[in-house]
Design a protein around this motif. Structure first.
Motif, short mmCIF file in Angstrom:
data_model
loop_
_atom_site.label_atom_id
_atom_site.label_comp_id
_atom_site.label_asym_id
_atom_site.label_seq_id
_atom_site.Cartn_x
_atom_site.Cartn_y
_atom_site.Cartn_z
N GLY A 190 5.45 9.67 -7.55
CA GLY A 190 6.70 9.84 -8.28
C GLY A 190 7.96 9.65 -7.45
N TYR A 191 7.80 9.25 -6.18
CA TYR A 191 8.97 9.06 -5.32
C TYR A 191 9.51 7.64 -5.40
CZ TYR A 191 7.64 13.59 -3.56
OH TYR A 191 7.32 14.92 -3.49
N ALA A 192 8.82 6.79 -6.10
CA ALA A 192 9.29 5.43 -6.40
C ALA A 192 8.72 5.05 -7.77
CB ALA A 192 8.85 4.44 -5.33
N ARG A 193 9.30 4.04 -8.36
CA ARG A 193 8.76 3.55 -9.63
C ARG A 193 8.86 2.04 -9.65
NH1 ARG A 193 12.36 5.83 -14.36
NH2 ARG A 193 11.06 4.38 -15.54
N GLN A 194 7.91 1.41 -10.34
CA GLN A 194 7.94 -0.05 -10.43
C GLN A 194 8.56 -0.45 -11.76
OE1 GLN A 194 4.19 -2.14 -9.93
NE2 GLN A 194 5.27 -3.81 -8.91
N GLN A 195 9.59 -1.27 -11.67
CA GLN A 195 10.32 -1.71 -12.85
C GLN A 195 9.54 -2.81 -13.58
OE1 GLN A 195 12.27 0.73 -12.88
NE2 GLN A 195 14.35 -0.04 -12.48
N PRO A 196 9.90 -3.08 -14.84
CA PRO A 196 9.25 -4.18 -15.58
C PRO A 196 9.38 -5.53 -14.88
CG PRO A 196 10.47 -2.76 -17.08
CD PRO A 196 10.82 -2.30 -15.69
N ASN A 197 10.45 -5.71 -14.08
CA ASN A 197 10.63 -6.97 -13.37
C ASN A 197 9.87 -7.01 -12.03
OD1 ASN A 197 12.12 -5.23 -11.79
ND2 ASN A 197 14.10 -6.25 -12.10
N ARG A 198 9.01 -5.99 -11.82
CA ARG A 198 8.14 -5.87 -10.64
C ARG A 198 8.87 -5.40 -9.39
NH1 ARG A 198 3.54 -5.09 -12.36
NH2 ARG A 198 2.58 -5.75 -10.39
N ARG A 199 10.17 -5.15 -9.49
CA ARG A 199 10.90 -4.60 -8.36
C ARG A 199 10.68 -3.09 -8.30
NH1 ARG A 199 15.04 -7.69 -6.24
NH2 ARG A 199 16.53 -5.96 -6.11
N TYR A 200 10.94 -2.51 -7.14
CA TYR A 200 10.73 -1.08 -6.96
C TYR A 200 12.07 -0.34 -6.94
CZ TYR A 200 5.84 -1.99 -5.85
OH TYR A 200 4.52 -2.37 -5.92
N ALA A 201 12.07 0.84 -7.55
CA ALA A 201 13.27 1.67 -7.59
C ALA A 201 12.93 3.07 -7.09
CB ALA A 201 13.82 1.75 -9.01
N GLY A 221 12.37 6.92 -7.16
CA GLY A 221 11.78 7.68 -8.25
C GLY A 221 12.46 9.00 -8.55
N PRO A 222 12.22 9.55 -9.73
CA PRO A 222 12.91 10.76 -10.17
C PRO A 222 12.57 12.01 -9.36
CG PRO A 222 11.19 10.14 -11.73
CD PRO A 222 11.33 9.00 -10.77
N ARG A 223 11.41 12.04 -8.70
CA ARG A 223 11.07 13.25 -7.94
C ARG A 223 11.99 13.43 -6.73
NH1 ARG A 223 4.92 14.84 -7.05
NH2 ARG A 223 6.02 16.79 -6.58
N LEU A 224 12.66 12.37 -6.31
CA LEU A 224 13.60 12.48 -5.20
C LEU A 224 14.84 13.28 -5.57
CD1 LEU A 224 13.43 8.82 -3.84
CD2 LEU A 224 12.56 10.87 -2.70
N ILE A 225 15.15 13.36 -6.87
CA ILE A 225 16.36 14.07 -7.31
C ILE A 225 16.28 15.53 -6.92
CG2 ILE A 225 17.70 14.77 -9.32
CD1 ILE A 225 16.81 12.15 -10.66
N ARG A 226 15.13 16.16 -7.20
CA ARG A 226 14.98 17.58 -6.88
C ARG A 226 15.08 17.81 -5.38
NH1 ARG A 226 10.58 21.02 -5.87
NH2 ARG A 226 9.12 19.29 -6.12
N LEU A 227 14.47 16.92 -4.60
CA LEU A 227 14.55 17.06 -3.15
C LEU A 227 15.99 16.92 -2.67
CD1 LEU A 227 11.47 14.94 -1.97
CD2 LEU A 227 11.59 17.40 -2.39
N ARG A 250 0.83 -1.21 0.00
CA ARG A 250 0.00 0.00 0.00
C ARG A 250 0.87 1.26 0.00
NH1 ARG A 250 -2.78 -1.36 4.00
NH2 ARG A 250 -1.95 -0.05 5.66
N LEU A 251 1.92 1.28 0.82
CA LEU A 251 2.79 2.44 0.88
C LEU A 251 3.56 2.63 -0.43
CD1 LEU A 251 4.18 2.03 4.50
CD2 LEU A 251 2.64 3.83 3.70
N MET A 252 4.05 1.52 -1.01
CA MET A 252 4.80 1.63 -2.25
C MET A 252 3.91 2.10 -3.39
SD MET A 252 7.86 1.14 -1.45
CE MET A 252 8.39 1.38 -3.14
N ARG A 253 2.67 1.67 -3.41
CA ARG A 253 1.74 2.13 -4.44
C ARG A 253 1.56 3.64 -4.36
NH1 ARG A 253 -3.35 -1.18 -4.07
NH2 ARG A 253 -3.76 0.20 -2.31
N THR A 254 1.47 4.16 -3.13
CA THR A 254 1.34 5.61 -2.94
C THR A 254 2.59 6.34 -3.39
OG1 THR A 254 -0.13 5.26 -1.05
CG2 THR A 254 0.90 7.42 -1.24
N LEU A 255 3.77 5.81 -3.03
CA LEU A 255 5.03 6.43 -3.44
C LEU A 255 5.19 6.43 -4.96
CD1 LEU A 255 7.40 4.95 -0.71
CD2 LEU A 255 6.72 7.35 -0.94
N VAL A 256 4.74 5.36 -5.61
CA VAL A 256 4.81 5.30 -7.07
C VAL A 256 3.88 6.35 -7.68
CG1 VAL A 256 4.23 3.89 -9.09
CG2 VAL A 256 5.53 2.89 -7.21
N LEU A 257 2.67 6.47 -7.17
CA LEU A 257 1.71 7.46 -7.69
C LEU A 257 2.25 8.88 -7.53
CD1 LEU A 257 -1.67 5.96 -6.41
CD2 LEU A 257 -0.89 6.13 -8.79
#
Length: 266
Positions: A67-78, A80-86, A58-65
């Motif tokens: 932009g603070y995390a992203r789900q890779q094609p292999n279903r792993r989480y990475a 996200g790009p919005r963390l760069i600005r922060l 549930r938390l990862m789904r929120t972070l993905v929505l």
């Protein structure tokens, strides 16, 4: 609906520290992802965080929505790009907060003072206060260098196990910047062992001929950070080192305390 309401109440439940539990948990997951190199699976997050899988999902789904995390094609989480600005904004602020402490280093040692962070496999300089000597060192804020040839790099890498350091050196290589640069992983690991024993690191003509740098880490820093002084080898002598290192260590301790309390409110 009752189920939705129950979830909302649970997410906003205060934690034992007085914060919002779901927010604390989300940041725990982001930090565990960073610790793992930026990409993890759900089971790894569960093992590292101790949280149940439904909560993590549930938390990862929120972070993905967001932009603070992203789900890779292999279903792993990475991460996200919005963390760069922060991160970039936080680095600039960190340098601003550090400047009074670096200025004190200049006052007490007479040499240029720097602050640097370990960003992925590189050292990035985030703040500097120059010496008032006519002959002084200058490093551009924002400059990136490989850690094996710098005092701050040695200080930062001394915090990590040898196998992690070897892996980093394998990724970056160990190019010689000067004839004094350490280019052997075994010799470099021996140098890190000496850093741990003596409590400070030295770059002795390894980044620039004629220049010495003394560095220590900032204890308890939320990200790997170090401060240093740099100056001509003729001024940063063995006798000067005996005076400078305790000053560096004291300023690092005080800066650590300031950073630890920088986010508190009355």
């Amino acid at each position: 609906m009752p189920t939705s309401s129950a979830r909302t109440n649970d997410s906003a439940r205060p934690s034992s520290s007085g914060g919002v539990q779901s927010l604390e948990r989300a940041f725990v997951l982001l930090e565990r992802m960073a610790d793992a190199g930026g990409e993890v699976g759900l089971s790894e997050l569960a093992s590292a965080s101790g949280l149940p899988l439904p909560t993590i999902h549930r938390l990862m789904r929120t972070l993905v929505l967001c932009g603070y995390a992203r789900q890779q094609p292999n279903r792993r989480y990475a991460l996200g790009p919005r963390l760069i600005r922060l991160g970039e904004s936080a680095s600039r602020l960190l340098g601003t907060w550090a400047r009074p402490y670096l200025a004190r280093l200049v006052d007490e040692t007479g040499e240029t003072a720097n602050m640097a962070l370990l960003d992925s496999d590189e050292v990035v300089y985030v703040a500097q206060v120059p010496s008032r000597h006519s002959m002084r060192m200058f490093t551009e804020v924002g400059r990136r260098v490989l850690p094996h040839s710098t005092g701050v790099g040695k200080a930062l890498l001394a915090r990590f196990p040898d196998d992690e350091v070897r892996a980093l050196l394998a990724r970056t290589g160990m190019p010689a910047v000067t004839e004094k640069t350490i280019t052997s992983p075994d010799v470099f690991l021996a140098a890190l062992a000496q850093v741990r024993r003596q409590g400070f690191a030295m770059d002795d003509n390894e980044q620039e001929i004629g220049v010495r740098c003394l560095a220590v880490t900032i204890p308890g820093s939320p990200t790997a950070a170090a401060i240093s002084i740099s100056g001509p080898a003729g001024r940063v002598t063995e006798a000067a080192t005996a005076h400078i290192v305790p000053v560096l260590q004291q300023v690092a301790k005080e800066l650590s305390q300031a950073l630890d309390g920088s986010g508190t409110t009355a």
